[in-house]
Design an enzyme around this catalytic site. Structure first.
Site, PDB file in Angstrom:
ATOM      1  N   ASP A  68       0.783  -1.232   0.000  1.00 50.41           N
ATOM      2  CA  ASP A  68       0.000   0.000   0.000  1.00 50.41           C
ATOM      3  C   ASP A  68       0.819   1.290   0.000  1.00 50.41           C
ATOM      4  O   ASP A  68       0.268   2.380  -0.120  1.00 50.41           O
ATOM      5  CB  ASP A  68      -0.978   0.006   1.193  1.00 50.41           C
ATOM      6  CG  ASP A  68      -0.284  -0.253   2.529  1.00 50.41           C
ATOM      7  OD1 ASP A  68       0.853   0.225   2.716  1.00 50.41           O
ATOM      8  OD2 ASP A  68      -0.876  -0.938   3.383  1.00 50.41           O
ATOM      9  N   HIS A 109       6.729  -7.726  -1.192  1.00 53.12           N
ATOM     10  CA  HIS A 109       5.636  -8.162  -2.071  1.00 53.12           C
ATOM     11  C   HIS A 109       5.300  -7.116  -3.133  1.00 53.12           C
ATOM     12  O   HIS A 109       4.257  -7.183  -3.773  1.00 53.12           O
ATOM     13  CB  HIS A 109       4.394  -8.513  -1.244  1.00 53.12           C
ATOM     14  CG  HIS A 109       4.577  -9.754  -0.431  1.00 53.12           C
ATOM     15  ND1 HIS A 109       3.728 -10.137   0.564  1.00 53.12           N
ATOM     16  CD2 HIS A 109       5.544 -10.703  -0.474  1.00 53.12           C
ATOM     17  CE1 HIS A 109       4.166 -11.276   1.107  1.00 53.12           C
ATOM     18  NE2 HIS A 109       5.267 -11.625   0.502  1.00 53.12           N
TER      19      HIS A 109
END
Ligand SMILES: [Zn+2]
Length: 288
Positions: A119, A134
């Site tokens: 995010d 990730h």
């Protein structure tokens, strides 16, 4: 005339006495040490981004890399969802936990953050050394020529080609930045502007490995530290466990902060079962 109250997120909850005593213990363990931090989805829930495995998480089979490659319709659905999810992510704000970690890095004891989150909130909170194992929703890569693009540019092309995406109905956000959308008929997915290849957000899909270089960077960060704090991760992901193993073998203090059980609890020097925002804020207050 009535004026609506601005929407305000509550600050971190006050620590209860029991948790406060545990944070004191963590402080004693960590003081004077260089701390590497590993974060997962739990750190972002107070920013309105749901946890995969937390309460109310959607039961959904994740997109695999193979399906993305093989199935054009799956790719359309993924891109529609990812576009809407990214817009939600970009509207989210870092919370007290992100800010506490940025503070701890700025003032010394934290040498960097390894995050499983895509995010971008650690960077937006002011953290400098962030290894996003990730990947990040903010980048897009061409699977054919390797060219990378800023998400904001690809999102503009998505929006221009698919005006209906501006006001979709009945969508549900998932923590990997995907949302569930059904209507993808006629949806246009932008292709690489260099070679017309397939574009993919630079996030690690289910069934994909963390890029070797990224993992090396994460491992180096843990190796250069003499304490590890794991926050908001239940450690079901292999790369997280490998970093824990590494710290565990060196017998450095490991503090796990998470609501609920994690796979690292048995090897933690200290486990704090509480919200990450308030615990990290308490820790930053004591250590800076
Ligand atoms: Zn290309």
């Amino acid at each position: 005339m009535a004026v609506a109250n601005p929407v305000r997120r509550p600050g971190p909850a006050r620590l209860d006495a029991a948790t406060s005593a545990l944070v004191d213990q963590a402080e004693a363990m960590l003081r004077g040490r260089t701390i590497a931090v590993l974060t997962g989805a739990g750190v972002s829930t107070d920013s309105g981004i749901p946890d995969y495995r937390g309460e109310g998480a959607p039961a959904r089979s994740p997109m695999t890399f193979q399906t993305f490659l093989d199935d054009e319709r799956a790719r359309q659905r993924y891109w529609a969802g990812s576009h809407l999810g990214w817009r939600h992510f970009s509207a989210a704000e870092p919370n007290a936990g992100h800010k506490a970690l940025a503070d701890l890095e700025l003032r010394g004891p934290v040498n960097g953050i390894v995050t499983q989150n895509v995010d971008g909130l650690h960077l937006r909170a002011g953290s400098r050394h962030v290894v996003d194992i990730h990947g990040s929703m903010d980048r897009v890569r061409c699977l054919h020529c390797g060219q990378t693009f800023a998400r904001v540019d690809i999102a503009a092309r998505m929006a221009a080609a698919n005006p209906w995406l501006e006001a979709p109905e009945g969508v549900r956000l998932n923590p990997d930045g995907d949302v569930d959308v059904d209507a993808v008929d006629g949806m246009v997915v932008p292709a690489c502007s260099v070679c017309a290849g397939v574009l993919k957000p630079e996030v690690v899909f289910f069934g994909e490995f963390v890029p070797t270089e990224k993992f090396r960077e994460a491992a180096a960060l843990v190796r250069q530290a003499d304490a590890l704090v794991i926050a908001g991760s239940s450690l079901v992901v292999n790369s997280g466990i490998r970093l824990l193993d590494q710290a565990s073998k060196r017998r450095i203090p490991i503090v796990v902060v998470n609501r609920g059980e994690t796979k690292g609890d048995s090897r933690a020097t200290l486990k704090i079962d509480a919200g990450t925002s308030e615990v990290l804020a308490g820790l930053a207050e004591r250590l800076t």
